[in-house]
Structures are given as C-alpha cells and as structure tokens.
Motif scaffolding. Structure first.
Motif, PDB file in Angstrom:
ATOM      1  N   ASN A  73      -4.431  -9.442 -10.398  1.00  0.00           N
ATOM      2  CA  ASN A  73      -5.642  -9.194  -9.620  1.00  0.00           C
ATOM      3  C   ASN A  73      -5.968  -7.695  -9.677  1.00  0.00           C
ATOM      4  OD1 ASN A  73      -7.660  -8.902  -7.698  1.00  0.00           O
ATOM      5  ND2 ASN A  73      -6.749 -10.361  -6.279  1.00  0.00           N
ATOM      6  N   ALA A  74      -6.533  -7.279 -10.802  1.00  0.00           N
ATOM      7  CA  ALA A  74      -6.804  -5.856 -11.041  1.00  0.00           C
ATOM      8  C   ALA A  74      -7.694  -5.226  -9.963  1.00  0.00           C
ATOM      9  CB  ALA A  74      -7.397  -5.657 -12.431  1.00  0.00           C
ATOM     10  N   PRO A  75      -8.775  -5.885  -9.522  1.00  0.00           N
ATOM     11  CA  PRO A  75      -9.600  -5.257  -8.479  1.00  0.00           C
ATOM     12  C   PRO A  75      -8.835  -5.007  -7.178  1.00  0.00           C
ATOM     13  CG  PRO A  75     -10.818  -7.031  -9.533  1.00  0.00           C
ATOM     14  CD  PRO A  75      -9.395  -7.121 -10.013  1.00  0.00           C
ATOM     15  N   SER A  76      -8.000  -5.954  -6.785  1.00  0.00           N
ATOM     16  CA  SER A  76      -7.239  -5.791  -5.548  1.00  0.00           C
ATOM     17  C   SER A  76      -6.159  -4.722  -5.706  1.00  0.00           C
ATOM     18  CB  SER A  76      -6.625  -7.128  -5.133  1.00  0.00           C
ATOM     19  OG  SER A  76      -6.171  -7.069  -3.808  1.00  0.00           O
ATOM     20  N   MET A  77      -5.547  -4.657  -6.882  1.00  0.00           N
ATOM     21  CA  MET A  77      -4.554  -3.611  -7.145  1.00  0.00           C
ATOM     22  C   MET A  77      -5.223  -2.234  -7.062  1.00  0.00           C
ATOM     23  SD  MET A  77      -1.472  -4.955  -7.961  1.00  0.00           S
ATOM     24  CE  MET A  77      -0.635  -4.003  -9.201  1.00  0.00           C
ATOM     25  N   ALA A  78      -6.419  -2.101  -7.631  1.00  0.00           N
ATOM     26  CA  ALA A  78      -7.145  -0.827  -7.595  1.00  0.00           C
ATOM     27  C   ALA A  78      -7.530  -0.468  -6.163  1.00  0.00           C
ATOM     28  CB  ALA A  78      -8.384  -0.906  -8.483  1.00  0.00           C
ATOM     29  N   THR A  79      -7.933  -1.463  -5.381  1.00  0.00           N
ATOM     30  CA  THR A  79      -8.273  -1.224  -3.970  1.00  0.00           C
ATOM     31  C   THR A  79      -7.063  -0.670  -3.226  1.00  0.00           C
ATOM     32  OG1 THR A  79     -10.012  -2.900  -3.905  1.00  0.00           O
ATOM     33  CG2 THR A  79      -8.941  -2.363  -1.807  1.00  0.00           C
ATOM     34  N   ALA A  80      -5.910  -1.280  -3.431  1.00  0.00           N
ATOM     35  CA  ALA A  80      -4.692  -0.831  -2.753  1.00  0.00           C
ATOM     36  C   ALA A  80      -4.371   0.608  -3.125  1.00  0.00           C
ATOM     37  CB  ALA A  80      -3.531  -1.750  -3.105  1.00  0.00           C
ATOM     38  N   ARG A  81      -4.470   0.924  -4.394  1.00  0.00           N
ATOM     39  CA  ARG A  81      -4.167   2.295  -4.834  1.00  0.00           C
ATOM     40  C   ARG A  81      -5.165   3.300  -4.259  1.00  0.00           C
ATOM     41  NH1 ARG A  81      -2.810  -0.583  -9.821  1.00  0.00           N
ATOM     42  NH2 ARG A  81      -0.542  -0.533  -9.993  1.00  0.00           N
ATOM     43  N   ARG A  82      -6.459   2.946  -4.270  1.00  0.00           N
ATOM     44  CA  ARG A  82      -7.476   3.849  -3.728  1.00  0.00           C
ATOM     45  C   ARG A  82      -7.310   4.033  -2.213  1.00  0.00           C
ATOM     46  NH1 ARG A  82     -10.973   0.901  -7.115  1.00  0.00           N
ATOM     47  NH2 ARG A  82     -12.004   0.017  -5.306  1.00  0.00           N
ATOM     48  N   ALA A  83      -6.721   3.049  -1.552  1.00  0.00           N
ATOM     49  CA  ALA A  83      -6.479   3.155  -0.108  1.00  0.00           C
ATOM     50  C   ALA A  83      -5.259   4.013   0.193  1.00  0.00           C
ATOM     51  CB  ALA A  83      -6.294   1.764   0.497  1.00  0.00           C
ATOM     52  N   GLY A  84      -4.512   4.388  -0.844  1.00  0.00           N
ATOM     53  CA  GLY A  84      -3.341   5.219  -0.647  1.00  0.00           C
ATOM     54  C   GLY A  84      -2.038   4.456  -0.554  1.00  0.00           C
ATOM     55  N   LEU A  85      -2.081   3.164  -0.841  1.00  0.00           N
ATOM     56  CA  LEU A  85      -0.856   2.370  -0.830  1.00  0.00           C
ATOM     57  C   LEU A  85      -0.118   2.567  -2.151  1.00  0.00           C
ATOM     58  CD1 LEU A  85      -2.254  -0.938   0.678  1.00  0.00           C
ATOM     59  CD2 LEU A  85      -1.056   0.884   1.861  1.00  0.00           C
ATOM     60  N   ARG A  86       1.182   2.375  -2.122  1.00  0.00           N
ATOM     61  CA  ARG A  86       1.958   2.464  -3.355  1.00  0.00           C
ATOM     62  C   ARG A  86       2.714   1.166  -3.561  1.00  0.00           C
ATOM     63  NH1 ARG A  86       7.075   3.317  -1.665  1.00  0.00           N
ATOM     64  NH2 ARG A  86       7.310   4.291   0.369  1.00  0.00           N
ATOM     65  N   GLN A  87       2.894   0.826  -4.813  1.00  0.00           N
ATOM     66  CA  GLN A  87       3.595  -0.419  -5.128  1.00  0.00           C
ATOM     67  C   GLN A  87       5.072  -0.255  -4.817  1.00  0.00           C
ATOM     68  OE1 GLN A  87       2.774  -1.966  -9.013  1.00  0.00           O
ATOM     69  NE2 GLN A  87       4.357  -3.505  -8.886  1.00  0.00           N
ATOM     70  N   ALA A  88       5.609  -1.208  -4.064  1.00  0.00           N
ATOM     71  CA  ALA A  88       7.007  -1.139  -3.658  1.00  0.00           C
ATOM     72  C   ALA A  88       7.897  -2.006  -4.548  1.00  0.00           C
ATOM     73  CB  ALA A  88       7.162  -1.562  -2.206  1.00  0.00           C
ATOM     74  N   PHE A  89       7.416  -3.195  -4.912  1.00  0.00           N
ATOM     75  CA  PHE A  89       8.219  -4.093  -5.751  1.00  0.00           C
ATOM     76  C   PHE A  89       7.312  -5.190  -6.289  1.00  0.00           C
ATOM     77  CE2 PHE A  89       8.658  -5.406  -1.332  1.00  0.00           C
ATOM     78  CZ  PHE A  89       8.314  -6.745  -1.372  1.00  0.00           C
ATOM     79  N   SER A  90       7.843  -5.966  -7.213  1.00  0.00           N
ATOM     80  CA  SER A  90       7.122  -7.111  -7.776  1.00  0.00           C
ATOM     81  C   SER A  90       7.887  -8.379  -7.459  1.00  0.00           C
ATOM     82  CB  SER A  90       6.997  -6.971  -9.295  1.00  0.00           C
ATOM     83  OG  SER A  90       6.235  -5.836  -9.629  1.00  0.00           O
ATOM     84  N   LEU A  91       7.172  -9.450  -7.266  1.00  0.00           N
ATOM     85  CA  LEU A  91       7.775 -10.737  -6.967  1.00  0.00           C
ATOM     86  C   LEU A  91       7.679 -11.651  -8.184  1.00  0.00           C
ATOM     87  CD1 LEU A  91       6.253 -11.517  -3.462  1.00  0.00           C
ATOM     88  CD2 LEU A  91       8.593 -10.809  -3.962  1.00  0.00           C
ATOM     89  N   CYS A  92       8.608 -12.548  -8.276  1.00  0.00           N
ATOM     90  CA  CYS A  92       8.535 -13.618  -9.273  1.00  0.00           C
ATOM     91  C   CYS A  92       8.500 -14.931  -8.509  1.00  0.00           C
ATOM     92  CB  CYS A  92       9.755 -13.594 -10.198  1.00  0.00           C
ATOM     93  SG  CYS A  92       9.843 -12.146 -11.235  1.00  0.00           S
ATOM     94  N   ARG A  93       7.666 -15.831  -8.964  1.00  0.00           N
ATOM     95  CA  ARG A  93       7.614 -17.157  -8.343  1.00  0.00           C
ATOM     96  C   ARG A  93       8.077 -18.186  -9.355  1.00  0.00           C
ATOM     97  NH1 ARG A  93       2.265 -17.103  -4.569  1.00  0.00           N
ATOM     98  NH2 ARG A  93       2.880 -15.260  -3.427  1.00  0.00           N
ATOM     99  N   PHE A  94       8.773 -19.173  -8.865  1.00  0.00           N
ATOM    100  CA  PHE A  94       9.315 -20.216  -9.732  1.00  0.00           C
ATOM    101  C   PHE A  94       8.814 -21.568  -9.240  1.00  0.00           C
ATOM    102  CE2 PHE A  94      12.153 -16.655  -9.788  1.00  0.00           C
ATOM    103  CZ  PHE A  94      12.502 -16.521 -11.120  1.00  0.00           C
ATOM    104  N   ILE A  95       8.500 -22.441 -10.143  1.00  0.00           N
ATOM    105  CA  ILE A  95       8.087 -23.811  -9.798  1.00  0.00           C
ATOM    106  C   ILE A  95       8.887 -24.786 -10.629  1.00  0.00           C
ATOM    107  CG2 ILE A  95       5.781 -23.140  -9.080  1.00  0.00           C
ATOM    108  CD1 ILE A  95       4.744 -24.181 -11.766  1.00  0.00           C
ATOM    109  N   SER A  96       8.935 -26.024 -10.207  1.00  0.00           N
ATOM    110  CA  SER A  96       9.658 -27.038 -10.964  1.00  0.00           C
ATOM    111  C   SER A  96       8.691 -27.943 -11.686  1.00  0.00           C
ATOM    112  CB  SER A  96      10.552 -27.853 -10.053  1.00  0.00           C
ATOM    113  OG  SER A  96       9.759 -28.538  -9.109  1.00  0.00           O
TER     114      SER A  96
END
Length: 102
Positions: free
Chosen positions: A79-102
C-alpha cells in the motif's frame, strides 16, 4: 478550512477531520493498551491528495503521545500511498509482518 475534533467512545479516542461540520476523514483507534494505540486512517476520495492525511495522522500521534502512549499504524507493504502518508506524518517503520494461510 478544516478542523479536527477528538471523540472518545468506550475508551477509544478517534480524530475527525471536519469541514462545514461534516466529517471528511478520520483516524480511528481500533486497539488500545497502556502503552500503545493502534489506529487506521480514512479520507473521503474528493479530499485525498491535498496533504491532509499526514497532517491528521500527525495530529493523532501528538495527542496519543500526550497520553503517554505510542501510536501504532499497521500498513500493508504493497500500500504505497499509505506507506508514504505514514512517512510524511513522521512515523518510522518498526517491523514487517508475514501472514500465513492454509
């Protein structure tokens, strides 16, 4: 002009972006603990692209910090637009999640 109004319902504070007393967008708290408030943001399509989302998210972050909490904003990696919004708001990325399905 836009104004921001905070509303608390059942212990969760959300921040509403208003124009002419009409909600144009919001940052809603979906989970809260002693140390964190997890939020998401939504803006009406006609007002997107005006730089309002980062300002609203930053406003929410400052209010959450005043309550001695940290703001947690989950965003899908594609979600590039939301990632850019977070960065412009001054937030920093803390970690990435992985999701698993069966």
């Amino acid at each position: 002009g836009f104004t921001v109004e905070a509303r608390t319902v059942e212990g969760y504070t959300s921040f509403y972006l208003l124009a002419d007393h009409q909600v144009q967008g919001y940052v809603k708290t979906i989970r809260s603990s002693k140390n964190f408030a997890e939020v998401y943001i939504e803006l009406k399509p006609p007002i997107r692209g005006q730089g309002l989302a980062p300002k609203l998210l930053r406003h929410a972050m400052l209010q959450v910090h005043r309550q001695r909490q940290r703001l947690f904003y989950a965003v899908a990696a594609d979600n590039a637009p939301s990632m850019a919004t977070a960065r412009r708001a001054g937030l920093r990325q803390a970690f990435s999640l992985c999701r698993f399905i069966s």
